[in-house]
Design a protein around this motif. Structure first.
Motif, PDB file in Angstrom:
ATOM      1  N   UNK B 130       2.235  -4.556  -1.166  1.00 55.11           N
ATOM      2  CA  UNK B 130       2.164  -3.204  -0.600  1.00 55.11           C
ATOM      3  C   UNK B 130       2.578  -2.126  -1.589  1.00 55.11           C
ATOM      4  N   UNK B 131       3.384  -2.509  -2.579  1.00 54.97           N
ATOM      5  CA  UNK B 131       3.919  -1.502  -3.494  1.00 54.97           C
ATOM      6  C   UNK B 131       5.310  -1.093  -3.060  1.00 54.97           C
ATOM      7  N   UNK B 132       6.063  -0.486  -4.001  1.00 60.13           N
ATOM      8  CA  UNK B 132       7.490  -0.250  -3.780  1.00 60.13           C
ATOM      9  C   UNK B 132       7.789   0.849  -2.760  1.00 60.13           C
ATOM     10  N   UNK B 133       6.827   1.700  -2.478  1.00 63.92           N
ATOM     11  CA  UNK B 133       7.107   2.766  -1.500  1.00 63.92           C
ATOM     12  C   UNK B 133       6.512   2.459  -0.126  1.00 63.92           C
ATOM     13  N   UNK B 134       6.292   1.159   0.128  1.00 63.21           N
ATOM     14  CA  UNK B 134       5.657   0.769   1.390  1.00 63.21           C
ATOM     15  C   UNK B 134       6.655   0.830   2.537  1.00 63.21           C
TER      16      UNK B 134
END
Lengths: 188, 188, 188, 188
Positions: B130-134
């Protein structure tokens, strides 16, 4: 939270329940139609349980159709209903193998009753999750009668069934079936 | 890649797992309620495993609800979790047939632990995809505690269960159950 | 025609296949860890078949993700693939019960090969249904190599497995496993 | 009411039916290819029933694709069809274990016929639910021929199969298979 996965999971569990019940219908050893006679109570029990699970699936389908919101409590109330439904193959097998003897029939009825109660609990959870002005709330009503009627309705079916088994057919049919089973056991 | 098929497949596998566990509850030969006594440990184990699989399904449902992207790694991490869950019917059957003896109970606990680890690995894979800011990343947190807590949480349940089995009920109950089983075996 | 139902049905069949294979892992009679020794080949075969079915599910998932149109021919090619996959529980059981003897292993490999061929046929059907400028067509390529590579790839795994079974472990391990089985049979 | 859940449930039931039929293919005791000979009728019956269930799934898929509205009557007509399909594993097992003897083959054909009738009843229910100017109504037609043709079509297959079994292969093949079975029984 979306309801589609709740529906899909319930469909999966109910589909497996309805299908593994048929595993109790084991292929008889003989190749004549007489070999099917001892299977008559097993087949009748299968039909009864199939209809029962079918009623639950239909009701579940209708109830969730008018459901908009699903909470964690609904998920667990649904699992609770699936738990009692999952005992149907066991109680059906035990009842049919003992030609509707009283104890297995009572346990069968008890599991039916628990499933009916679990269904009402699920209904309560769903209504609570939708809020008081929801479609389902208005459809079912908030009075005592509306809450209990599914239990009465669902409990009426096993009562009718028990009456059917114990009152309508005279003993000769039952005896013929039992003797068919006995003969088969002896010939093995 | 869309997540709906991952959910559908997982639902299918979990639905079959939860339902075939009930096949271990075999219809007893007698027609009295006494015939059910030897089934008590089997039934208790079934309830425990049902609750366990239910917890996993619920958690899986919640986790994938906040998942937007699915990668090949997520598919395999999910299959890995399903693999350990698929061993539940086996470990449940072995444990219940041996009245919670130490080796089967340990293997049961080991498979529970592996499922918990597989769940955390799946969670890691999903967060990475999802990526780190999910949403999921923020919900779970990136610290050591957030990563390990599901394992601790899930491992706490079998520990509680083992305590329940070995501490709370005095031996008389267990003996009664075992003797019920012995008597049944002799009468066969 | 929409592909979602094709996916749902395939997911259902594959979910049942992957789960009923575990029924072969029957709970042993003893309650010590030694009772698990004869199950080692059964467990290894289960892991192998689980991985295999997992590969097929993953590939199926990817292939249908880039599929836009489904025809009657695709439905039948898909059923053909599911047919060969449905034989996995049988071939896995026969191979594992005979400790990877040559005939059962050859039949196991034959069914793997037929599943690989069925997969390629399904791929051809899907490409034909999409038209020559489709995404899948460009992804796979129209050359001989592109068509046959999945078969080679999928056939490489059983070859690797057979090598693993017959070359790497020395006979002492296999003998220990077999003797474990023999001892268990005698003690029954 | 939406049709997606009807499709999902039907897919689930049909997926389980098609997969549990393979449980009848039990791993033989020997490890040579000769041990497979007694399984030939079981395998042939499995192929036949797999194709049959596949035809139903395909037809069901097509029919529901052009269905817009689902009523309570459609749900029950669908359950009725699933009921007869669910008996396929039983009739397949009985027929194959008795090497296509007349009574089991007749029962197999009877269940096929009932499934065909149930399919036509479902079709009628769906057409009635859509209204007279629906796509399905126009596709099938309102005349007697259009209504009965699926029954004739579906009934033609078991007739063709019976002809195949009883006319084409001379008795020597059947005898060889039966003797293979006899030898195996004696050696156990």
């Amino acid at each position: 939270m979306n309801k589609s996965r709740l529906e899909a999971f319930s469909d999966g569990v109910i589909a497996v329940i309805i299908t593994i019940m048929v595993l109790e219908l084991k292929a008889p050893h003989g190749d004549g139609t007489a070999a099917l006679v001892p299977l008559v109570p097993v087949f009748l029990s299968y039909v009864l349980s199939f209809v029962y699970v079918g009623i639950y699936w239909n009701n579940h389908h209708h109830m969730l159709h008018v459901t908009a919101k699903v909470t964690g409590g609904v998920l667990w109330a649904n699992l609770h209903l699936l738990f009692w439904l999952s005992l149907f193959p066991f109680t059906t097998a035990w009842m049919s193998e003992n030609h509707f003897a009283s104890a297995p029939s009572a346990i069968y009825g008890f599991v039916l009753l628990m499933a009916a109660i679990a269904y009402v609990l699920l209904q309560q959870r769903i209504i609570a999750a939708q809020g008081s002005d929801s479609l389902l709330h208005r459809a079912i009503g908030s009075d005592w009668k509306g809450k209990v009627s599914p239990v009465l309705y669902l409990a009426a079916i096993p009562l009718a069934f028990v009456s059917l088994i114990w009152l309508v057919p005279d003993r000769r049919i039952e005896r013929a079936i039992t003797e068919g089973g006995e003969l088969r056991k002896r010939s093995v």
